[in-house]
Design a protein around this motif. Structure first.
Motif, short mmCIF file in Angstrom:
data_model
loop_
_atom_site.label_atom_id
_atom_site.label_comp_id
_atom_site.label_asym_id
_atom_site.label_seq_id
_atom_site.Cartn_x
_atom_site.Cartn_y
_atom_site.Cartn_z
N LEU A 119 -0.07 -1.29 9.90
CA LEU A 119 -1.12 -2.10 9.29
C LEU A 119 -1.53 -1.52 7.95
CD1 LEU A 119 -3.14 -4.42 9.34
CD2 LEU A 119 -4.69 -2.95 10.67
N HIS A 120 -1.55 -0.18 7.85
CA HIS A 120 -1.96 0.44 6.59
C HIS A 120 -0.96 0.09 5.48
CE1 HIS A 120 -2.51 3.78 3.64
NE2 HIS A 120 -3.76 3.44 3.84
N THR A 121 0.32 0.03 5.80
CA THR A 121 1.32 -0.33 4.80
C THR A 121 1.12 -1.77 4.35
OG1 THR A 121 2.92 1.23 5.71
CG2 THR A 121 3.80 -0.55 4.36
N LEU A 122 0.88 -2.67 5.30
CA LEU A 122 0.64 -4.07 4.94
C LEU A 122 -0.63 -4.21 4.10
CD1 LEU A 122 1.60 -5.78 8.32
CD2 LEU A 122 2.95 -5.74 6.21
N GLN A 123 -1.66 -3.42 4.44
CA GLN A 123 -2.88 -3.44 3.64
C GLN A 123 -2.63 -2.91 2.23
OE1 GLN A 123 -5.28 -1.12 6.35
NE2 GLN A 123 -6.39 -2.94 7.08
N PHE A 124 -1.79 -1.89 2.14
CA PHE A 124 -1.42 -1.37 0.82
C PHE A 124 -0.77 -2.45 -0.02
CE2 PHE A 124 2.12 0.50 -1.68
CZ PHE A 124 1.37 1.12 -2.66
N PHE A 125 0.15 -3.21 0.59
CA PHE A 125 0.79 -4.32 -0.12
C PHE A 125 -0.24 -5.36 -0.56
CE2 PHE A 125 4.90 -3.75 2.58
CZ PHE A 125 5.33 -2.72 1.76
N ALA A 126 -1.16 -5.70 0.34
CA ALA A 126 -2.15 -6.72 0.03
C ALA A 126 -3.08 -6.29 -1.10
CB ALA A 126 -2.96 -7.07 1.28
N VAL A 127 -3.46 -5.01 -1.09
CA VAL A 127 -4.31 -4.50 -2.17
C VAL A 127 -3.53 -4.48 -3.49
CG1 VAL A 127 -5.55 -2.47 -3.02
CG2 VAL A 127 -5.82 -3.19 -0.65
#
Length: 208
Positions: A119-127
Protein backbone atom coordinates in the motif's frame (compact mmCIF):
# COMPACT_ATOMS: atom_id res chain seq x y z
CA UNK A 1 -8.52 28.50 -47.52
CA UNK A 2 -9.02 27.94 -43.81
CA UNK A 3 -8.87 24.36 -42.53
CA UNK A 4 -12.00 23.61 -40.49
CA UNK A 5 -11.53 22.90 -36.81
CA UNK A 6 -11.80 19.22 -35.82
CA UNK A 7 -15.23 18.17 -34.60
CA UNK A 8 -15.78 16.38 -31.32
CA UNK A 9 -16.34 13.11 -33.13
CA UNK A 10 -13.19 13.37 -35.25
CA UNK A 11 -10.98 14.38 -32.32
CA UNK A 12 -12.41 11.65 -30.13
CA UNK A 13 -11.75 9.11 -32.89
CA UNK A 14 -7.99 9.43 -32.30
CA UNK A 15 -7.09 6.58 -29.91
CA UNK A 16 -5.64 7.79 -26.62
CA UNK A 17 -2.11 6.80 -25.61
CA UNK A 18 -1.26 4.91 -22.43
CA UNK A 19 2.35 4.66 -21.22
CA UNK A 20 3.52 2.15 -18.61
CA UNK A 21 6.59 3.42 -16.75
CA UNK A 22 7.99 0.61 -14.62
CA UNK A 23 11.00 -1.02 -13.04
CA UNK A 24 11.42 -4.75 -12.49
CA UNK A 25 14.21 -6.14 -10.38
CA UNK A 26 13.78 -9.87 -11.03
CA UNK A 27 11.17 -10.02 -13.79
CA UNK A 28 7.99 -10.36 -11.74
CA UNK A 29 6.94 -6.74 -12.25
CA UNK A 30 7.69 -7.08 -15.98
CA UNK A 31 5.03 -9.80 -16.12
CA UNK A 32 2.54 -7.43 -14.54
CA UNK A 33 3.56 -4.57 -16.84
CA UNK A 34 2.93 -6.77 -19.86
CA UNK A 35 -0.48 -7.69 -18.41
CA UNK A 36 -1.38 -4.02 -17.98
CA UNK A 37 -0.27 -3.46 -21.58
CA UNK A 38 -2.42 -6.31 -22.87
CA UNK A 39 -5.46 -5.10 -20.96
CA UNK A 40 -5.07 -1.57 -22.29
CA UNK A 41 -4.34 -2.72 -25.85
CA UNK A 42 -7.53 -4.79 -25.84
CA UNK A 43 -9.50 -1.52 -25.91
CA UNK A 44 -7.73 -0.26 -29.03
CA UNK A 45 -5.49 2.37 -27.45
CA UNK A 46 -1.82 2.86 -28.25
CA UNK A 47 0.41 1.54 -25.44
CA UNK A 48 4.09 2.14 -24.70
CA UNK A 49 6.11 0.01 -22.26
CA UNK A 50 8.98 2.00 -20.76
CA UNK A 51 11.62 0.60 -18.40
CA UNK A 52 12.50 3.55 -16.21
CA UNK A 53 16.03 2.32 -15.45
CA UNK A 54 16.80 2.36 -19.19
CA UNK A 55 14.74 5.40 -20.21
CA UNK A 56 15.84 7.42 -23.23
CA UNK A 57 15.04 10.97 -24.30
CA UNK A 58 12.69 9.55 -26.91
CA UNK A 59 10.84 7.64 -24.19
CA UNK A 60 10.60 10.73 -22.01
CA UNK A 61 8.89 12.35 -25.00
CA UNK A 62 6.48 9.39 -25.19
CA UNK A 63 5.55 9.96 -21.54
CA UNK A 64 5.04 13.67 -22.20
CA UNK A 65 2.68 12.87 -25.09
CA UNK A 66 0.71 10.13 -23.32
CA UNK A 67 -2.84 10.64 -22.08
CA UNK A 68 -2.24 8.29 -19.14
CA UNK A 69 0.82 6.98 -17.32
CA UNK A 70 0.71 3.79 -15.26
CA UNK A 71 3.52 3.50 -12.71
CA UNK A 72 4.87 0.09 -11.72
CA UNK A 73 7.57 -1.18 -9.38
CA UNK A 74 8.29 -4.02 -6.99
CA UNK A 75 7.94 -3.13 -3.34
CA UNK A 76 11.34 -3.26 -1.65
CA UNK A 77 11.68 -2.42 2.04
CA UNK A 78 8.22 -0.89 2.14
CA UNK A 79 8.43 1.36 -0.90
CA UNK A 80 9.13 1.44 -4.62
CA UNK A 81 12.55 0.26 -5.80
CA UNK A 82 15.57 2.53 -5.77
CA UNK A 83 15.58 2.62 -9.56
CA UNK A 84 11.99 3.84 -9.61
CA UNK A 85 12.80 6.51 -7.02
CA UNK A 86 15.60 7.76 -9.28
CA UNK A 87 13.08 8.04 -12.12
CA UNK A 88 10.55 9.77 -9.87
CA UNK A 89 13.15 12.37 -8.88
CA UNK A 90 14.03 12.91 -12.52
CA UNK A 91 10.39 13.78 -13.26
CA UNK A 92 10.93 17.02 -11.34
CA UNK A 93 11.81 18.65 -14.67
CA UNK A 94 8.27 17.84 -15.81
CA UNK A 95 6.90 19.05 -12.49
CA UNK A 96 8.58 22.43 -13.00
CA UNK A 97 6.87 22.94 -16.36
CA UNK A 98 3.58 21.18 -15.42
CA UNK A 99 4.13 18.93 -18.44
CA UNK A 100 1.99 16.12 -16.98
CA UNK A 101 -0.80 18.32 -15.62
CA UNK A 102 -4.23 16.66 -16.00
CA UNK A 103 -2.93 13.38 -17.40
CA UNK A 104 -4.39 10.22 -15.91
CA UNK A 105 -2.28 8.03 -13.59
CA UNK A 106 -2.50 4.60 -11.98
CA UNK A 107 -0.14 2.07 -10.41
CA UNK A 108 0.75 -1.55 -9.68
CA UNK A 109 3.28 -3.35 -7.52
CA UNK A 110 4.47 -6.80 -6.45
CA UNK A 111 6.09 -8.16 -3.29
CA UNK A 112 6.93 -11.49 -1.71
CA UNK A 113 4.54 -11.13 1.23
CA UNK A 114 0.76 -11.02 0.97
CA UNK A 115 0.79 -7.46 2.30
CA UNK A 116 4.47 -6.58 2.17
CA UNK A 117 3.58 -2.90 2.70
CA UNK A 118 2.53 -2.67 -0.94
CA UNK A 119 0.00 0.00 0.00
CA UNK A 120 2.86 2.38 0.76
CA UNK A 121 4.23 1.91 -2.76
CA UNK A 122 0.82 2.59 -4.29
CA UNK A 123 0.49 5.67 -2.09
CA UNK A 124 3.91 6.82 -3.24
CA UNK A 125 2.72 6.54 -6.85
CA UNK A 126 -0.48 8.44 -6.05
CA UNK A 127 1.40 11.25 -4.32
CA UNK A 128 3.84 11.44 -7.24
CA UNK A 129 0.87 11.77 -9.58
CA UNK A 130 -0.69 14.44 -7.36
CA UNK A 131 2.55 16.42 -7.36
CA UNK A 132 2.27 16.53 -11.14
CA UNK A 133 -1.40 17.50 -11.06
CA UNK A 134 -2.48 14.18 -12.55
CA UNK A 135 -5.82 12.43 -11.96
CA UNK A 136 -5.51 9.08 -10.15
CA UNK A 137 -7.44 6.07 -11.45
CA UNK A 138 -8.05 3.45 -8.77
CA UNK A 139 -8.43 -0.28 -9.38
CA UNK A 140 -12.21 -0.17 -9.37
CA UNK A 141 -12.67 -3.73 -8.11
CA UNK A 142 -14.15 -5.11 -4.89
CA UNK A 143 -11.82 -7.27 -2.85
CA UNK A 144 -11.74 -10.99 -3.55
CA UNK A 145 -10.76 -14.08 -1.52
CA UNK A 146 -12.38 -12.90 1.71
CA UNK A 147 -14.97 -15.57 2.50
CA UNK A 148 -15.37 -19.35 2.63
CA UNK A 149 -17.01 -19.26 -0.79
CA UNK A 150 -14.34 -17.10 -2.44
CA UNK A 151 -11.04 -18.20 -3.95
CA UNK A 152 -7.42 -17.16 -4.31
CA UNK A 153 -8.20 -17.08 -8.04
CA UNK A 154 -10.52 -14.09 -7.57
CA UNK A 155 -9.67 -10.77 -9.16
CA UNK A 156 -8.11 -8.43 -6.59
CA UNK A 157 -7.50 -11.44 -4.35
CA UNK A 158 -5.28 -9.36 -2.04
CA UNK A 159 -7.88 -6.64 -1.52
CA UNK A 160 -6.07 -3.51 -2.76
CA UNK A 161 -8.19 -0.61 -3.97
CA UNK A 162 -5.72 2.17 -4.77
CA UNK A 163 -4.03 0.12 -7.49
CA UNK A 164 -3.14 -3.44 -8.45
CA UNK A 165 -1.22 -5.39 -5.80
CA UNK A 166 0.42 -8.73 -6.58
CA UNK A 167 2.26 -11.32 -4.50
CA UNK A 168 4.84 -13.80 -5.73
CA UNK A 169 6.69 -16.32 -3.57
CA UNK A 170 10.27 -15.21 -3.09
CA UNK A 171 11.65 -18.55 -4.28
CA UNK A 172 9.77 -18.47 -7.58
CA UNK A 173 10.74 -16.75 -10.82
CA UNK A 174 8.59 -14.59 -13.11
CA UNK A 175 6.64 -17.67 -14.20
CA UNK A 176 5.38 -17.88 -10.61
CA UNK A 177 3.36 -14.65 -10.74
CA UNK A 178 -0.16 -15.63 -9.70
CA UNK A 179 -2.66 -15.86 -12.56
CA UNK A 180 -5.24 -13.90 -10.58
CA UNK A 181 -2.73 -11.08 -10.11
CA UNK A 182 -2.01 -11.08 -13.85
CA UNK A 183 -5.73 -10.89 -14.57
CA UNK A 184 -6.07 -8.05 -12.06
CA UNK A 185 -3.27 -6.15 -13.81
CA UNK A 186 -5.03 -6.70 -17.14
CA UNK A 187 -8.19 -5.24 -15.58
CA UNK A 188 -6.22 -2.18 -14.46
CA UNK A 189 -4.92 -1.68 -18.00
CA UNK A 190 -8.43 -1.87 -19.47
CA UNK A 191 -9.78 0.50 -16.83
CA UNK A 192 -7.10 3.12 -17.42
CA UNK A 193 -7.51 2.87 -21.20
CA UNK A 194 -11.29 3.17 -20.97
CA UNK A 195 -11.05 6.22 -18.73
CA UNK A 196 -8.46 7.76 -21.05
CA UNK A 197 -10.93 7.38 -23.93
CA UNK A 198 -13.67 9.02 -21.84
CA UNK A 199 -11.41 11.96 -21.00
CA UNK A 200 -10.31 12.33 -24.63
CA UNK A 201 -13.92 12.38 -25.81
CA UNK A 202 -14.82 14.89 -23.11
CA UNK A 203 -11.97 17.21 -24.00
CA UNK A 204 -12.93 16.99 -27.67
CA UNK A 205 -16.54 17.83 -26.87
CA UNK A 206 -15.50 20.83 -24.76
CA UNK A 207 -13.14 22.04 -27.48
CA UNK A 208 -15.91 21.81 -30.05
Amino acid sequence: MTTPAPTASSAAAVPPVVAIAYHSGFGHTSVLAEAVREGAADTGVTVHLIKVDEITEEQWALLDAADAIVFGSPTYMGTASGAFHVFAEATSKRWATRAWQDKLAAGFTNSGAKSGDKLHTLQFFAVLAAQHGMHWINLGLPSGWHSTTSSENDLNRLGFYLGAGAQTDTDRGPDGVHKADIATAEHLGRRVATQAAVYAAGRAAVAA
